[in-house]
Write a protein that holds these residues in place. Structure first.
Motif, PDB file in Angstrom:
ATOM      1  N   ARG A  79      14.623 -48.962 -21.513  1.00 21.02           N
ATOM      2  CA  ARG A  79      14.970 -47.697 -20.860  1.00 21.02           C
ATOM      3  C   ARG A  79      15.712 -47.984 -19.568  1.00 21.02           C
ATOM      4  O   ARG A  79      15.254 -48.782 -18.758  1.00 21.02           O
ATOM      5  N   ALA A  80      16.833 -47.304 -19.384  1.00 23.04           N
ATOM      6  CA  ALA A  80      17.604 -47.410 -18.155  1.00 23.04           C
ATOM      7  C   ALA A  80      17.844 -46.004 -17.610  1.00 23.04           C
ATOM      8  O   ALA A  80      17.837 -45.027 -18.360  1.00 23.04           O
ATOM      9  N   LYS A 107      14.414 -49.125 -15.953  1.00 18.43           N
ATOM     10  CA  LYS A 107      15.170 -49.901 -14.977  1.00 18.43           C
ATOM     11  C   LYS A 107      16.287 -49.035 -14.394  1.00 18.43           C
ATOM     12  O   LYS A 107      17.114 -48.503 -15.140  1.00 18.43           O
ATOM     13  N   PRO A 108      16.325 -48.902 -13.050  1.00 20.11           N
ATOM     14  CA  PRO A 108      17.361 -48.084 -12.430  1.00 20.11           C
ATOM     15  C   PRO A 108      18.677 -48.848 -12.247  1.00 20.11           C
ATOM     16  O   PRO A 108      18.676 -50.050 -11.993  1.00 20.11           O
ATOM     17  N   GLU A 113      27.919 -47.806 -16.629  1.00 14.95           N
ATOM     18  CA  GLU A 113      28.396 -48.888 -17.495  1.00 14.95           C
ATOM     19  C   GLU A 113      27.485 -50.104 -17.400  1.00 14.95           C
ATOM     20  O   GLU A 113      27.215 -50.761 -18.418  1.00 14.95           O
ATOM     21  N   ASP A 114      26.992 -50.403 -16.206  1.00 12.92           N
ATOM     22  CA  ASP A 114      26.039 -51.510 -16.047  1.00 12.92           C
ATOM     23  C   ASP A 114      24.757 -51.224 -16.828  1.00 12.92           C
ATOM     24  O   ASP A 114      24.172 -52.115 -17.446  1.00 12.92           O
ATOM     25  N   ALA A 115      24.313 -49.975 -16.796  1.00 11.00           N
ATOM     26  CA  ALA A 115      23.103 -49.591 -17.532  1.00 11.00           C
ATOM     27  C   ALA A 115      23.310 -49.777 -19.035  1.00 11.00           C
ATOM     28  O   ALA A 115      22.450 -50.336 -19.726  1.00 11.00           O
ATOM     29  N   TRP A 118      23.320 -53.482 -19.914  1.00 10.65           N
ATOM     30  CA  TRP A 118      21.968 -54.059 -19.890  1.00 10.65           C
ATOM     31  C   TRP A 118      21.193 -53.626 -21.142  1.00 10.65           C
ATOM     32  O   TRP A 118      20.504 -54.441 -21.775  1.00 10.65           O
ATOM     33  N   LEU A 119      21.289 -52.357 -21.496  1.00  9.96           N
ATOM     34  CA  LEU A 119      20.570 -51.869 -22.673  1.00  9.96           C
ATOM     35  C   LEU A 119      20.980 -52.610 -23.942  1.00  9.96           C
ATOM     36  O   LEU A 119      20.148 -52.880 -24.803  1.00  9.96           O
ATOM     37  N   THR A 120      22.239 -52.913 -24.067  1.00 13.27           N
ATOM     38  CA  THR A 120      22.726 -53.498 -25.312  1.00 13.27           C
ATOM     39  C   THR A 120      22.802 -55.034 -25.253  1.00 13.27           C
ATOM     40  O   THR A 120      23.271 -55.657 -26.218  1.00 13.27           O
ATOM     41  N   SER A 121      22.318 -55.619 -24.176  1.00 13.85           N
ATOM     42  CA  SER A 121      22.343 -57.093 -24.066  1.00 13.85           C
ATOM     43  C   SER A 121      21.178 -57.727 -24.804  1.00 13.85           C
ATOM     44  O   SER A 121      20.209 -57.111 -25.128  1.00 13.85           O
TER      45      SER A 121
END
Length: 121
Positions: A79-80, A107-108, A113-115, A118-121
């Protein structure tokens, strides 16, 4: 436009809960209920991105969100959140994460785009 949608990033599906433009608890709750319903109906693991940019989040909403999360946390892989930029929102997020637990914490991020990265990493 606010609402519950699915987006694709890096070839992976993300549940996107968009609260931008919501004014007041009724609008927030409409999005929350739609998201909860969609997640429960699909009943599968998911990546979640919640967008609170330009939105005021009340304690009433947070109370309802805490109740709603009881039905869905087992399904969220990651979750972002974006738009948590005020001290009050940061405190509400900390309280929410205490309920979720460390392994399900949100995670904030400052940048959407960074979120998504991170979600798809």
């Amino acid at each position: 436009m606010s609402g519950f949608n699915k987006i694709t990033h890096n070839g992976k599906e993300i549940v996107y809960i968009d609260y931008r433009g919501c004014k007041g608890d009724d609008a927030l709750m409409e999005v929350l209920v739609a998201a909860q319903k969609g997640i429960i109906e699909e009943n599968k693991e998911y990546l979640q991105l919640t967008d609170f940019r330009d939105t005021f989040v009340s304690q009433t909403y947070m109370k309802k969100a805490k109740e709603a999360v009881k039905d869905t946390p087992k399904l969220a892989i990651k979750r972002a959140v974006v738009g948590i930029n005020s001290p009050a929102k940061k405190m509400l997020l900390m309280a929410y994460n205490l309920i979720l637990g460390r392994d399900k914490a949100v995670k904030p991020f400052e940048d959407i785009e960074d979120a998504k990265d991170w979600l798809t990493s």
